[in-house]
Design a protein around this motif. Sequence first.
Motif, PDB file in Angstrom:
ATOM      1  N   PHE A   9       0.821  -1.201   0.000  1.00 39.48           N
ATOM      2  CA  PHE A   9       0.000   0.000   0.000  1.00 39.48           C
ATOM      3  C   PHE A   9       0.861   1.260   0.000  1.00 39.48           C
ATOM      4  O   PHE A   9       1.667   1.449   0.908  1.00 39.48           O
ATOM      5  N   VAL A  10       0.674   2.117  -0.998  1.00 40.00           N
ATOM      6  CA  VAL A  10       1.377   3.395  -1.074  1.00 40.00           C
ATOM      7  C   VAL A  10       0.367   4.500  -0.741  1.00 40.00           C
ATOM      8  O   VAL A  10      -0.823   4.387  -1.070  1.00 40.00           O
ATOM      9  N   TYR A  11       0.837   5.535  -0.054  1.00 40.56           N
ATOM     10  CA  TYR A  11      -0.049   6.647   0.280  1.00 40.56           C
ATOM     11  C   TYR A  11      -0.461   7.387  -0.990  1.00 40.56           C
ATOM     12  O   TYR A  11       0.359   7.604  -1.891  1.00 40.56           O
ATOM     13  N   LYS A  12      -1.733   7.782  -1.047  1.00 42.34           N
ATOM     14  CA  LYS A  12      -2.303   8.354  -2.272  1.00 42.34           C
ATOM     15  C   LYS A  12      -1.584   9.607  -2.754  1.00 42.34           C
ATOM     16  O   LYS A  12      -1.523   9.851  -3.944  1.00 42.34           O
ATOM     17  N   ASP A  13      -1.024  10.395  -1.867  1.00 39.67           N
ATOM     18  CA  ASP A  13      -0.321  11.603  -2.302  1.00 39.67           C
ATOM     19  C   ASP A  13       1.152  11.332  -2.639  1.00 39.67           C
ATOM     20  O   ASP A  13       1.915  12.266  -2.888  1.00 39.67           O
ATOM     21  N   CYS A  14       1.538  10.055  -2.692  1.00 40.75           N
ATOM     22  CA  CYS A  14       2.948   9.697  -2.916  1.00 40.75           C
ATOM     23  C   CYS A  14       3.160   8.851  -4.166  1.00 40.75           C
ATOM     24  O   CYS A  14       4.235   8.278  -4.344  1.00 40.75           O
ATOM     25  N   TYR A  15       2.175   8.741  -5.030  1.00 36.37           N
ATOM     26  CA  TYR A  15       2.294   7.884  -6.212  1.00 36.37           C
ATOM     27  C   TYR A  15       3.506   8.249  -7.065  1.00 36.37           C
ATOM     28  O   TYR A  15       4.280   7.386  -7.462  1.00 36.37           O
ATOM     29  N   GLU A  16       3.638   9.534  -7.365  1.00 40.35           N
ATOM     30  CA  GLU A  16       4.747   9.964  -8.230  1.00 40.35           C
ATOM     31  C   GLU A  16       6.095   9.722  -7.570  1.00 40.35           C
ATOM     32  O   GLU A  16       7.057   9.316  -8.227  1.00 40.35           O
ATOM     33  N   GLU A  17       6.177   9.981  -6.273  1.00 42.37           N
ATOM     34  CA  GLU A  17       7.434   9.759  -5.557  1.00 42.37           C
ATOM     35  C   GLU A  17       7.780   8.265  -5.520  1.00 42.37           C
ATOM     36  O   GLU A  17       8.940   7.883  -5.680  1.00 42.37           O
ATOM     37  N   TYR A  18       6.776   7.419  -5.317  1.00 40.75           N
ATOM     38  CA  TYR A  18       7.001   5.969  -5.316  1.00 40.75           C
ATOM     39  C   TYR A  18       7.572   5.532  -6.664  1.00 40.75           C
ATOM     40  O   TYR A  18       8.563   4.808  -6.728  1.00 40.75           O
ATOM     41  N   LYS A  19       6.952   5.997  -7.737  1.00 44.14           N
ATOM     42  CA  LYS A  19       7.417   5.649  -9.085  1.00 44.14           C
ATOM     43  C   LYS A  19       8.838   6.177  -9.320  1.00 44.14           C
ATOM     44  O   LYS A  19       9.703   5.464  -9.821  1.00 44.14           O
ATOM     45  N   LYS A  20       9.083   7.422  -8.917  1.00 43.86           N
ATOM     46  CA  LYS A  20      10.406   8.029  -9.083  1.00 43.86           C
ATOM     47  C   LYS A  20      11.483   7.213  -8.366  1.00 43.86           C
ATOM     48  O   LYS A  20      12.536   6.927  -8.936  1.00 43.86           O
ATOM     49  N   ARG A  21      11.204   6.843  -7.142  1.00 42.42           N
ATOM     50  CA  ARG A  21      12.207   6.095  -6.375  1.00 42.42           C
ATOM     51  C   ARG A  21      12.502   4.733  -7.012  1.00 42.42           C
ATOM     52  O   ARG A  21      13.643   4.281  -6.992  1.00 42.42           O
ATOM     53  N   HIS A  22      11.495   4.113  -7.577  1.00 45.45           N
ATOM     54  CA  HIS A  22      11.743   2.833  -8.241  1.00 45.45           C
ATOM     55  C   HIS A  22      12.415   3.012  -9.598  1.00 45.45           C
ATOM     56  O   HIS A  22      13.213   2.168 -10.008  1.00 45.45           O
ATOM     57  N   ASN A  23      12.133   4.099 -10.280  1.00 48.24           N
ATOM     58  CA  ASN A  23      12.834   4.390 -11.536  1.00 48.24           C
ATOM     59  C   ASN A  23      14.314   4.644 -11.287  1.00 48.24           C
ATOM     60  O   ASN A  23      15.138   4.437 -12.173  1.00 48.24           O
ATOM     61  N   GLU A  24      14.630   5.113 -10.087  1.00 46.29           N
ATOM     62  CA  GLU A  24      16.014   5.415  -9.712  1.00 46.29           C
ATOM     63  C   GLU A  24      16.554   4.401  -8.704  1.00 46.29           C
ATOM     64  O   GLU A  24      17.431   4.731  -7.900  1.00 46.29           O
ATOM     65  N   ILE A  25      16.039   3.172  -8.753  1.00 44.55           N
ATOM     66  CA  ILE A  25      16.450   2.151  -7.779  1.00 44.55           C
ATOM     67  C   ILE A  25      17.973   2.056  -7.717  1.00 44.55           C
ATOM     68  O   ILE A  25      18.659   2.144  -8.736  1.00 44.55           O
ATOM     69  N   TRP A  26      18.476   1.926  -6.530  1.00 46.27           N
ATOM     70  CA  TRP A  26      19.920   1.870  -6.313  1.00 46.27           C
ATOM     71  C   TRP A  26      20.507   0.622  -6.972  1.00 46.27           C
ATOM     72  O   TRP A  26      19.986  -0.492  -6.792  1.00 46.27           O
ATOM     73  N   PRO A  27      21.612   0.772  -7.679  1.00 44.59           N
ATOM     74  CA  PRO A  27      22.244  -0.396  -8.318  1.00 44.59           C
ATOM     75  C   PRO A  27      22.575  -1.510  -7.329  1.00 44.59           C
ATOM     76  O   PRO A  27      22.433  -2.691  -7.641  1.00 44.59           O
ATOM     77  N   GLU A  28      22.980  -1.142  -6.120  1.00 44.13           N
ATOM     78  CA  GLU A  28      23.319  -2.168  -5.131  1.00 44.13           C
ATOM     79  C   GLU A  28      22.074  -2.929  -4.669  1.00 44.13           C
ATOM     80  O   GLU A  28      22.165  -4.096  -4.286  1.00 44.13           O
ATOM     81  N   MET A  29      20.910  -2.288  -4.719  1.00 39.49           N
ATOM     82  CA  MET A  29      19.658  -2.985  -4.391  1.00 39.49           C
ATOM     83  C   MET A  29      19.332  -3.998  -5.490  1.00 39.49           C
ATOM     84  O   MET A  29      18.943  -5.130  -5.199  1.00 39.49           O
ATOM     85  N   VAL A  30      19.497  -3.586  -6.726  1.00 38.18           N
ATOM     86  CA  VAL A  30      19.262  -4.502  -7.858  1.00 38.18           C
ATOM     87  C   VAL A  30      20.201  -5.697  -7.769  1.00 38.18           C
ATOM     88  O   VAL A  30      19.775  -6.848  -7.914  1.00 38.18           O
ATOM     89  N   THR A  31      21.461  -5.434  -7.500  1.00 44.56           N
ATOM     90  CA  THR A  31      22.452  -6.516  -7.387  1.00 44.56           C
ATOM     91  C   THR A  31      22.054  -7.497  -6.297  1.00 44.56           C
ATOM     92  O   THR A  31      22.093  -8.717  -6.497  1.00 44.56           O
ATOM     93  N   GLU A  32      21.640  -6.978  -5.150  1.00 43.95           N
ATOM     94  CA  GLU A  32      21.279  -7.849  -4.025  1.00 43.95           C
ATOM     95  C   GLU A  32      20.024  -8.663  -4.339  1.00 43.95           C
ATOM     96  O   GLU A  32      19.935  -9.844  -4.007  1.00 43.95           O
ATOM     97  N   LEU A  33      19.026  -8.039  -4.991  1.00 41.53           N
ATOM     98  CA  LEU A  33      17.830  -8.784  -5.393  1.00 41.53           C
ATOM     99  C   LEU A  33      18.209  -9.950  -6.305  1.00 41.53           C
ATOM    100  O   LEU A  33      17.749 -11.081  -6.110  1.00 41.53           O
ATOM    101  N   LYS A  34      19.044  -9.680  -7.278  1.00 45.13           N
ATOM    102  CA  LYS A  34      19.455 -10.738  -8.215  1.00 45.13           C
ATOM    103  C   LYS A  34      20.301 -11.798  -7.512  1.00 45.13           C
ATOM    104  O   LYS A  34      20.155 -12.986  -7.783  1.00 45.13           O
ATOM    105  N   THR A  35      21.152 -11.369  -6.593  1.00 47.79           N
ATOM    106  CA  THR A  35      21.958 -12.313  -5.823  1.00 47.79           C
ATOM    107  C   THR A  35      21.067 -13.258  -5.014  1.00 47.79           C
ATOM    108  O   THR A  35      21.397 -14.425  -4.829  1.00 47.79           O
TER     109      THR A  35
END
Length: 104
Positions: A9-35
């Motif tokens: 659940f994301v807060y209704k006034d935070c949709y754009e920020e949620y999308k932005k943060r995932h568009n800019e996901i940290w490379p180290e987070m991606v690496t760890e997910l794949k690991t």
Amino acid sequence: MIRKASIMFVYKDCYEEYKKRHNEIWPEMVTELKTHGAHNYSIFLDEETGRLFAYLEVEDEEKYAQMADTDICKKWWAYMEPIMETNPDNSPVSIDLKDVFYLA
């Protein structure tokens, strides 16, 4: 591969920020997910309710569960806490969905 789905659940006034943060996901987070065996990870938003539908495939349930214990995951949860419903440990409130149908 094991298919997993959940609702968060994301807060209704935070949709754009949620999308932005995932568009800019940290490379180290991606690496760890794949690991930890995550593949084909998608998140969809129901703009009317703020519900997020997450889908991913994992190689192994235990291996993927260990992701929650990593420093980068805990850092990500703290980063996301202000914009979505979270538990006391900052992990997202998440409802696991039961697999009832699959068409390959």
